[in-house]
Scaffold this motif. Structure first.
Motif, PDB file in Angstrom:
ATOM      1  N   ASP A  21      70.368 -31.036  53.255  1.00 27.30           N
ATOM      2  CA  ASP A  21      69.079 -30.925  52.565  1.00 27.30           C
ATOM      3  C   ASP A  21      69.120 -29.826  51.508  1.00 27.30           C
ATOM      4  O   ASP A  21      68.592 -29.986  50.407  1.00 27.30           O
ATOM      5  N   ARG A  22      69.755 -28.734  51.830  1.00 27.67           N
ATOM      6  CA  ARG A  22      69.880 -27.614  50.890  1.00 27.67           C
ATOM      7  C   ARG A  22      70.747 -28.006  49.689  1.00 27.67           C
ATOM      8  O   ARG A  22      70.417 -27.706  48.546  1.00 27.67           O
ATOM      9  N   VAL A  23      71.851 -28.684  49.946  1.00 31.06           N
ATOM     10  CA  VAL A  23      72.737 -29.104  48.861  1.00 31.06           C
ATOM     11  C   VAL A  23      72.025 -30.100  47.954  1.00 31.06           C
ATOM     12  O   VAL A  23      72.146 -30.027  46.726  1.00 31.06           O
ATOM     13  N   GLU A  24      71.241 -30.998  48.520  1.00 29.91           N
ATOM     14  CA  GLU A  24      70.498 -31.949  47.690  1.00 29.91           C
ATOM     15  C   GLU A  24      69.459 -31.229  46.835  1.00 29.91           C
ATOM     16  O   GLU A  24      69.243 -31.565  45.673  1.00 29.91           O
ATOM     17  N   TRP A  25      68.836 -30.205  47.378  1.00 27.52           N
ATOM     18  CA  TRP A  25      67.873 -29.389  46.632  1.00 27.52           C
ATOM     19  C   TRP A  25      68.571 -28.708  45.445  1.00 27.52           C
ATOM     20  O   TRP A  25      68.043 -28.700  44.326  1.00 27.52           O
ATOM     21  N   ILE A  26      69.743 -28.151  45.688  1.00 25.29           N
ATOM     22  CA  ILE A  26      70.526 -27.520  44.621  1.00 25.29           C
ATOM     23  C   ILE A  26      70.912 -28.565  43.575  1.00 25.29           C
ATOM     24  O   ILE A  26      70.806 -28.332  42.374  1.00 25.29           O
ATOM     25  N   PHE A  73      76.983 -22.262  34.843  1.00 23.98           N
ATOM     26  CA  PHE A  73      76.650 -22.972  36.080  1.00 23.98           C
ATOM     27  C   PHE A  73      76.742 -22.072  37.299  1.00 23.98           C
ATOM     28  O   PHE A  73      75.975 -22.229  38.245  1.00 23.98           O
ATOM     29  N   ALA A  74      77.634 -21.102  37.286  1.00 18.57           N
ATOM     30  CA  ALA A  74      77.704 -20.140  38.391  1.00 18.57           C
ATOM     31  C   ALA A  74      76.420 -19.302  38.426  1.00 18.57           C
ATOM     32  O   ALA A  74      75.863 -19.046  39.496  1.00 18.57           O
ATOM     33  N   ARG A  75      75.930 -18.887  37.255  1.00 18.10           N
ATOM     34  CA  ARG A  75      74.674 -18.130  37.196  1.00 18.10           C
ATOM     35  C   ARG A  75      73.491 -19.000  37.600  1.00 18.10           C
ATOM     36  O   ARG A  75      72.557 -18.528  38.257  1.00 18.10           O
ATOM     37  N   LEU A  76      73.513 -20.274  37.207  1.00 13.44           N
ATOM     38  CA  LEU A  76      72.446 -21.186  37.615  1.00 13.44           C
ATOM     39  C   LEU A  76      72.424 -21.321  39.135  1.00 13.44           C
ATOM     40  O   LEU A  76      71.354 -21.284  39.754  1.00 13.44           O
ATOM     41  N   ALA A  83      65.996 -18.150  44.111  1.00 10.46           N
ATOM     42  CA  ALA A  83      64.674 -18.766  44.203  1.00 10.46           C
ATOM     43  C   ALA A  83      64.420 -19.272  45.602  1.00 10.46           C
ATOM     44  O   ALA A  83      63.291 -19.170  46.119  1.00 10.46           O
ATOM     45  N   GLU A  84      65.436 -19.777  46.229  1.00  8.59           N
ATOM     46  CA  GLU A  84      65.290 -20.266  47.602  1.00  8.59           C
ATOM     47  C   GLU A  84      64.963 -19.117  48.538  1.00  8.59           C
ATOM     48  O   GLU A  84      64.117 -19.245  49.418  1.00  8.59           O
TER      49      GLU A  84
END
Length: 89
Positions: A21-26, A73-76, A83-84
């Motif tokens: 679920d966390r990976v899908e959110w990311i 992308f690493a900073r994103l 934010a999480e």
């Protein structure tokens, strides 16, 4: 991260693994930032790669733009994870 030179282009892959679920959110957070207009020197594609795994493939014509795109992308990823943490408070 992996980096290789394929057909005169440089490629890096950022892998994110964890709770599905966390990976899908990311992944959903990354989608608006992937894909690039033709004028950019790098392009990126994010995709889910199985249960709890996401890949961001960055392709560029030179190492300098590959490094810049990878750092972006690493900073994103860092911003999304921050934010999480704020959301959990």
């Amino acid at each position: 991260m992996r980096v290789d030179d394929a057909n005169g282009r440089f490629r890096a892959v950022l892998e994110v693994e964890g709770d599905p679920d966390r990976v899908e959110w990311i992944y959903r957070a990354f989608l608006p930032e992937t894909g690039a207009a033709p004028r950019y020197r790098s392009r990126a594609v994010a995709r889910l790669a199985g249960e709890g795994k996401m890949l961001v493939e960055i392709i560029s014509g030179d190492v300098s733009s590959l490094r810049a795109a990878f750092n972006t992308f690493a900073r994103l990823l860092e911003a999304v994870l921050s934010a999480e943490r704020v959301e959990d408070v």
